[in-house]
Design an enzyme around this catalytic site. Structure first.
Site: not given
Ligand code: OAD
Length: 264
Positions: A105, A121, A132, A207
Protein backbone atom coordinates in the site's frame (compact mmCIF):
# COMPACT_ATOMS: atom_id res chain seq x y z
CA UNK A 1 21.00 -25.43 -17.11
CA UNK A 2 21.98 -22.97 -14.37
CA UNK A 3 19.02 -21.60 -12.42
CA UNK A 4 19.67 -18.02 -13.48
CA UNK A 5 19.97 -19.03 -17.12
CA UNK A 6 16.77 -21.03 -16.95
CA UNK A 7 14.98 -18.06 -15.39
CA UNK A 8 16.35 -15.74 -18.03
CA UNK A 9 15.11 -18.07 -20.76
CA UNK A 10 11.61 -17.92 -19.28
CA UNK A 11 11.59 -14.16 -18.73
CA UNK A 12 12.98 -13.36 -22.18
CA UNK A 13 9.82 -14.80 -23.68
CA UNK A 14 8.05 -11.78 -22.16
CA UNK A 15 4.41 -11.79 -21.04
CA UNK A 16 5.59 -11.67 -17.42
CA UNK A 17 3.42 -10.63 -14.47
CA UNK A 18 4.95 -9.75 -11.09
CA UNK A 19 3.25 -10.26 -7.77
CA UNK A 20 4.83 -8.38 -4.91
CA UNK A 21 4.55 -8.23 -1.13
CA UNK A 22 6.09 -6.32 1.73
CA UNK A 23 9.52 -7.90 1.16
CA UNK A 24 10.19 -5.88 -1.99
CA UNK A 25 9.91 -2.65 0.03
CA UNK A 26 11.92 -3.94 2.99
CA UNK A 27 15.14 -2.54 1.53
CA UNK A 28 13.40 0.79 1.02
CA UNK A 29 13.09 0.99 4.81
CA UNK A 30 9.52 -0.26 5.16
CA UNK A 31 9.31 -3.16 7.60
CA UNK A 32 7.51 -6.35 6.55
CA UNK A 33 4.42 -7.47 8.50
CA UNK A 34 5.66 -10.84 9.72
CA UNK A 35 9.00 -12.11 10.93
CA UNK A 36 11.68 -10.45 13.00
CA UNK A 37 11.20 -6.69 13.20
CA UNK A 38 7.84 -6.99 11.42
CA UNK A 39 4.96 -4.61 12.09
CA UNK A 40 2.81 -7.32 13.68
CA UNK A 41 5.56 -7.92 16.26
CA UNK A 42 4.86 -4.51 17.77
CA UNK A 43 1.17 -4.14 16.96
CA UNK A 44 -1.12 -7.11 17.59
CA UNK A 45 -2.83 -7.80 14.23
CA UNK A 46 -5.89 -9.18 16.04
CA UNK A 47 -6.44 -5.56 17.14
CA UNK A 48 -4.64 -3.37 14.65
CA UNK A 49 -5.51 -5.13 11.39
CA UNK A 50 -9.31 -4.88 11.55
CA UNK A 51 -11.90 -2.12 11.75
CA UNK A 52 -13.45 -3.17 15.09
CA UNK A 53 -10.05 -3.45 16.80
CA UNK A 54 -8.83 -0.13 15.44
CA UNK A 55 -12.05 1.58 16.43
CA UNK A 56 -11.64 0.26 19.98
CA UNK A 57 -8.09 1.61 20.19
CA UNK A 58 -9.27 4.92 18.79
CA UNK A 59 -11.90 5.26 21.52
CA UNK A 60 -9.78 4.10 24.43
CA UNK A 61 -6.23 5.10 23.47
CA UNK A 62 -6.47 7.68 20.69
CA UNK A 63 -2.79 8.60 20.88
CA UNK A 64 -1.72 4.96 20.58
CA UNK A 65 -3.84 4.83 17.43
CA UNK A 66 -2.27 8.10 16.25
CA UNK A 67 1.22 6.66 16.79
CA UNK A 68 0.33 3.56 14.77
CA UNK A 69 -0.95 5.63 11.86
CA UNK A 70 1.88 8.13 12.12
CA UNK A 71 4.48 5.36 11.99
CA UNK A 72 2.96 4.05 8.75
CA UNK A 73 2.78 7.43 7.06
CA UNK A 74 6.22 8.59 8.20
CA UNK A 75 7.81 5.35 7.02
CA UNK A 76 6.16 5.66 3.62
CA UNK A 77 7.09 9.33 3.41
CA UNK A 78 10.76 8.52 4.04
CA UNK A 79 10.89 5.52 1.70
CA UNK A 80 12.20 5.62 -1.83
CA UNK A 81 11.92 2.84 -4.43
CA UNK A 82 14.89 0.44 -4.52
CA UNK A 83 16.58 -1.41 -7.40
CA UNK A 84 13.92 -4.11 -7.48
CA UNK A 85 11.11 -1.55 -7.95
CA UNK A 86 13.09 0.20 -10.70
CA UNK A 87 13.92 -3.03 -12.53
CA UNK A 88 10.22 -3.95 -12.66
CA UNK A 89 9.39 -0.49 -14.03
CA UNK A 90 12.09 -0.90 -16.68
CA UNK A 91 10.80 -4.35 -17.62
CA UNK A 92 7.39 -2.82 -18.25
CA UNK A 93 8.90 -0.05 -20.39
CA UNK A 94 10.70 -2.67 -22.48
CA UNK A 95 7.49 -4.63 -22.98
CA UNK A 96 8.64 -7.71 -21.03
CA UNK A 97 6.35 -7.19 -18.04
CA UNK A 98 2.60 -6.74 -18.45
CA UNK A 99 1.64 -5.73 -14.93
CA UNK A 100 2.44 -5.78 -11.25
CA UNK A 101 -0.06 -7.22 -8.80
CA UNK A 102 0.88 -5.86 -5.41
CA UNK A 103 -0.31 -6.36 -1.87
CA UNK A 104 1.66 -3.29 -0.86
CA UNK A 105 0.00 0.00 0.00
CA UNK A 106 3.15 2.14 -0.15
CA UNK A 107 2.90 3.52 -3.73
CA UNK A 108 6.58 2.67 -4.40
CA UNK A 109 5.92 0.83 -7.67
CA UNK A 110 4.22 3.93 -9.08
CA UNK A 111 7.04 6.12 -7.74
CA UNK A 112 9.53 3.93 -9.58
CA UNK A 113 7.60 4.54 -12.83
CA UNK A 114 5.45 1.41 -13.13
CA UNK A 115 2.15 2.14 -14.88
CA UNK A 116 0.06 -1.00 -14.79
CA UNK A 117 -0.09 -1.63 -11.04
CA UNK A 118 -2.97 -3.63 -9.60
CA UNK A 119 -3.34 -2.87 -5.91
CA UNK A 120 -5.06 -5.70 -4.10
CA UNK A 121 -4.93 -4.11 -0.65
CA UNK A 122 -5.37 -0.46 -1.58
CA UNK A 123 -3.03 2.49 -1.21
CA UNK A 124 -2.21 4.45 1.96
CA UNK A 125 -1.92 7.68 0.00
CA UNK A 126 -5.48 7.42 -1.26
CA UNK A 127 -8.52 8.28 0.84
CA UNK A 128 -12.01 7.07 -0.08
CA UNK A 129 -15.38 8.43 1.05
CA UNK A 130 -17.24 5.60 2.77
CA UNK A 131 -20.56 7.02 1.53
CA UNK A 132 -20.15 8.25 -2.08
CA UNK A 133 -16.84 6.38 -2.76
CA UNK A 134 -15.16 9.56 -4.07
CA UNK A 135 -11.38 9.29 -3.98
CA UNK A 136 -8.71 11.75 -2.99
CA UNK A 137 -5.01 11.02 -3.44
CA UNK A 138 -2.23 12.67 -1.43
CA UNK A 139 0.72 14.22 -3.20
CA UNK A 140 4.06 14.77 -1.44
CA UNK A 141 2.94 18.10 0.02
CA UNK A 142 -0.38 16.73 1.31
CA UNK A 143 1.47 13.91 2.98
CA UNK A 144 3.92 16.25 4.68
CA UNK A 145 1.10 18.43 5.96
CA UNK A 146 -0.87 15.40 7.15
CA UNK A 147 2.11 14.13 9.16
CA UNK A 148 2.76 17.61 10.58
CA UNK A 149 -0.85 17.98 11.72
CA UNK A 150 -1.11 14.41 12.98
CA UNK A 151 1.81 15.01 15.34
CA UNK A 152 0.13 18.05 16.86
CA UNK A 153 -3.53 17.03 16.83
CA UNK A 154 -5.80 16.98 19.88
CA UNK A 155 -8.14 14.00 20.36
CA UNK A 156 -10.96 15.73 18.49
CA UNK A 157 -8.70 16.94 15.69
CA UNK A 158 -7.48 13.38 15.22
CA UNK A 159 -10.92 12.21 14.09
CA UNK A 160 -11.23 15.09 11.63
CA UNK A 161 -7.75 14.45 10.27
CA UNK A 162 -7.94 10.71 9.83
CA UNK A 163 -11.59 10.68 8.74
CA UNK A 164 -12.09 14.03 6.99
CA UNK A 165 -15.59 15.04 5.89
CA UNK A 166 -16.59 14.66 2.26
CA UNK A 167 -18.87 17.16 0.43
CA UNK A 168 -21.59 14.47 0.42
CA UNK A 169 -21.67 14.42 4.23
CA UNK A 170 -19.84 11.10 4.48
CA UNK A 171 -16.32 10.63 5.76
CA UNK A 172 -13.13 9.64 4.03
CA UNK A 173 -10.87 6.88 5.34
CA UNK A 174 -7.50 5.61 4.17
CA UNK A 175 -8.22 3.40 1.14
CA UNK A 176 -6.66 0.21 2.45
CA UNK A 177 -8.09 -3.24 2.95
CA UNK A 178 -8.15 -4.43 6.55
CA UNK A 179 -8.67 -8.02 7.70
CA UNK A 180 -12.29 -9.06 7.30
CA UNK A 181 -12.88 -6.58 4.46
CA UNK A 182 -13.35 -7.54 0.82
CA UNK A 183 -10.67 -6.91 -1.72
CA UNK A 184 -11.56 -4.38 -4.42
CA UNK A 185 -13.37 -6.71 -6.81
CA UNK A 186 -12.35 -4.96 -10.04
CA UNK A 187 -8.69 -5.15 -9.10
CA UNK A 188 -8.92 -8.74 -7.98
CA UNK A 189 -10.73 -9.72 -11.20
CA UNK A 190 -8.10 -7.95 -13.29
CA UNK A 191 -5.37 -9.77 -11.37
CA UNK A 192 -6.87 -13.14 -12.28
CA UNK A 193 -7.06 -12.20 -15.97
CA UNK A 194 -3.45 -10.93 -15.96
CA UNK A 195 -2.21 -14.15 -14.36
CA UNK A 196 -4.22 -16.37 -16.68
CA UNK A 197 -2.83 -14.62 -19.77
CA UNK A 198 0.81 -14.60 -18.68
CA UNK A 199 3.73 -16.94 -19.42
CA UNK A 200 5.40 -16.45 -16.07
CA UNK A 201 4.71 -15.07 -12.61
CA UNK A 202 7.53 -13.39 -10.72
CA UNK A 203 6.71 -13.68 -7.01
CA UNK A 204 8.72 -11.20 -4.99
CA UNK A 205 8.78 -10.72 -1.22
CA UNK A 206 5.51 -12.22 -0.10
CA UNK A 207 4.98 -14.83 2.61
CA UNK A 208 1.99 -16.10 0.61
CA UNK A 209 -0.17 -16.76 3.62
CA UNK A 210 -2.76 -14.00 3.28
CA UNK A 211 -5.82 -14.95 1.24
CA UNK A 212 -7.41 -14.34 -1.16
CA UNK A 213 -4.24 -12.74 -2.62
CA UNK A 214 -2.27 -15.95 -2.07
CA UNK A 215 -4.70 -17.88 -4.27
CA UNK A 216 -3.30 -16.16 -7.38
CA UNK A 217 -0.05 -18.20 -7.61
CA UNK A 218 -2.09 -21.40 -7.32
CA UNK A 219 -4.31 -20.17 -10.14
CA UNK A 220 -1.15 -19.47 -12.15
CA UNK A 221 0.10 -23.00 -11.53
CA UNK A 222 -3.21 -24.48 -12.69
CA UNK A 223 -2.88 -22.51 -15.92
CA UNK A 224 0.66 -23.69 -16.67
CA UNK A 225 2.25 -20.32 -15.84
CA UNK A 226 5.91 -20.66 -14.78
CA UNK A 227 6.46 -19.41 -11.22
CA UNK A 228 9.74 -17.79 -10.20
CA UNK A 229 10.05 -16.82 -6.56
CA UNK A 230 12.48 -14.33 -5.07
CA UNK A 231 12.62 -14.33 -1.28
CA UNK A 232 15.45 -14.69 1.26
CA UNK A 233 13.42 -17.41 3.05
CA UNK A 234 11.27 -20.27 1.78
CA UNK A 235 7.55 -19.45 1.88
CA UNK A 236 4.15 -21.11 1.83
CA UNK A 237 4.32 -20.81 -1.98
CA UNK A 238 7.83 -22.17 -2.57
CA UNK A 239 6.58 -25.71 -3.20
CA UNK A 240 4.66 -24.59 -6.30
CA UNK A 241 7.50 -22.44 -7.61
CA UNK A 242 9.43 -23.66 -10.66
CA UNK A 243 12.46 -21.72 -9.43
CA UNK A 244 13.18 -20.07 -6.10
CA UNK A 245 16.03 -17.67 -5.56
CA UNK A 246 16.71 -17.42 -1.83
CA UNK A 247 17.98 -13.85 -1.83
CA UNK A 248 16.84 -10.33 -1.13
CA UNK A 249 15.00 -8.71 -4.03
CA UNK A 250 17.54 -5.97 -4.66
CA UNK A 251 20.33 -8.55 -4.92
CA UNK A 252 18.49 -11.20 -6.94
CA UNK A 253 16.80 -8.87 -9.43
CA UNK A 254 19.96 -7.22 -10.82
CA UNK A 255 21.60 -10.67 -11.00
CA UNK A 256 18.80 -11.99 -13.18
CA UNK A 257 18.40 -8.93 -15.33
CA UNK A 258 22.03 -8.23 -16.13
CA UNK A 259 21.68 -11.21 -18.43
CA UNK A 260 18.89 -9.64 -20.44
CA UNK A 261 19.88 -8.00 -23.68
CA UNK A 262 20.47 -5.15 -23.30
CA UNK A 263 20.99 -5.56 -19.53
CA UNK A 264 18.77 -3.61 -17.15
P1 OAD B 1 4.81 -10.55 5.02
O1 OAD B 1 5.35 -9.68 6.08
O2 OAD B 1 3.84 -11.60 5.41
O3 OAD B 1 5.99 -11.31 4.27
C1 OAD B 1 7.09 -10.61 3.78
C2 OAD B 1 7.96 -11.57 2.97
O4 OAD B 1 9.03 -10.83 2.42
C3 OAD B 1 8.56 -12.71 3.78
O5 OAD B 1 8.36 -13.94 3.10
C4 OAD B 1 10.05 -12.36 3.85
O6 OAD B 1 10.89 -13.51 3.87
C5 OAD B 1 10.22 -11.57 2.56
N1 OAD B 1 11.34 -10.61 2.57
C6 OAD B 1 11.90 -9.95 3.61
N2 OAD B 1 12.87 -9.14 3.18
C7 OAD B 1 12.94 -9.27 1.84
C8 OAD B 1 13.75 -8.69 0.81
N3 OAD B 1 14.68 -7.78 1.09
N4 OAD B 1 13.52 -9.09 -0.48
C9 OAD B 1 12.57 -9.99 -0.78
N5 OAD B 1 11.79 -10.58 0.15
C10 OAD B 1 11.96 -10.23 1.43
O7 OAD B 1 4.24 -9.59 3.88
P2 OAD B 1 3.15 -9.90 2.76
O8 OAD B 1 3.32 -11.27 2.21
O9 OAD B 1 3.18 -8.76 1.82
O10 OAD B 1 -2.39 -7.30 4.42
O11 OAD B 1 1.83 -9.84 3.61
C11 OAD B 1 0.61 -9.97 2.97
C12 OAD B 1 -0.42 -9.13 3.68
O12 OAD B 1 -0.39 -9.40 5.09
C13 OAD B 1 -0.17 -7.63 3.63
O13 OAD B 1 -0.58 -7.05 2.42
C14 OAD B 1 -0.99 -7.15 4.77
C15 OAD B 1 -0.55 -8.14 5.80
O14 OAD B 1 -1.36 -8.33 6.88
C16 OAD B 1 -3.34 -6.52 4.94
O15 OAD B 1 -3.08 -5.67 5.74
C17 OAD B 1 -4.70 -6.83 4.44
Amino acid sequence: METIEAIRAILEKGNVVAMTGAGISQESGIPTFRGKGGIWERYNPAIYANVAGLFGVFLTKPYRMRDFILEFYETIHNAKPNKAHYILAEMEKRGILNSIITQNVDNLHQEAGSKNVIELHGNMLRFRCTKCMKENKFDEEDLEEFIYRLKRASRLQLIRLIFPKCDCGGRYRPDVVLFGESLPQDEFGRAYVEVENSNSLLLIGTSGIVYPAASLPFYAKEHGVAIIEINPSPTALSHIGDYTILEKASIAMPKIFEFLTPPI
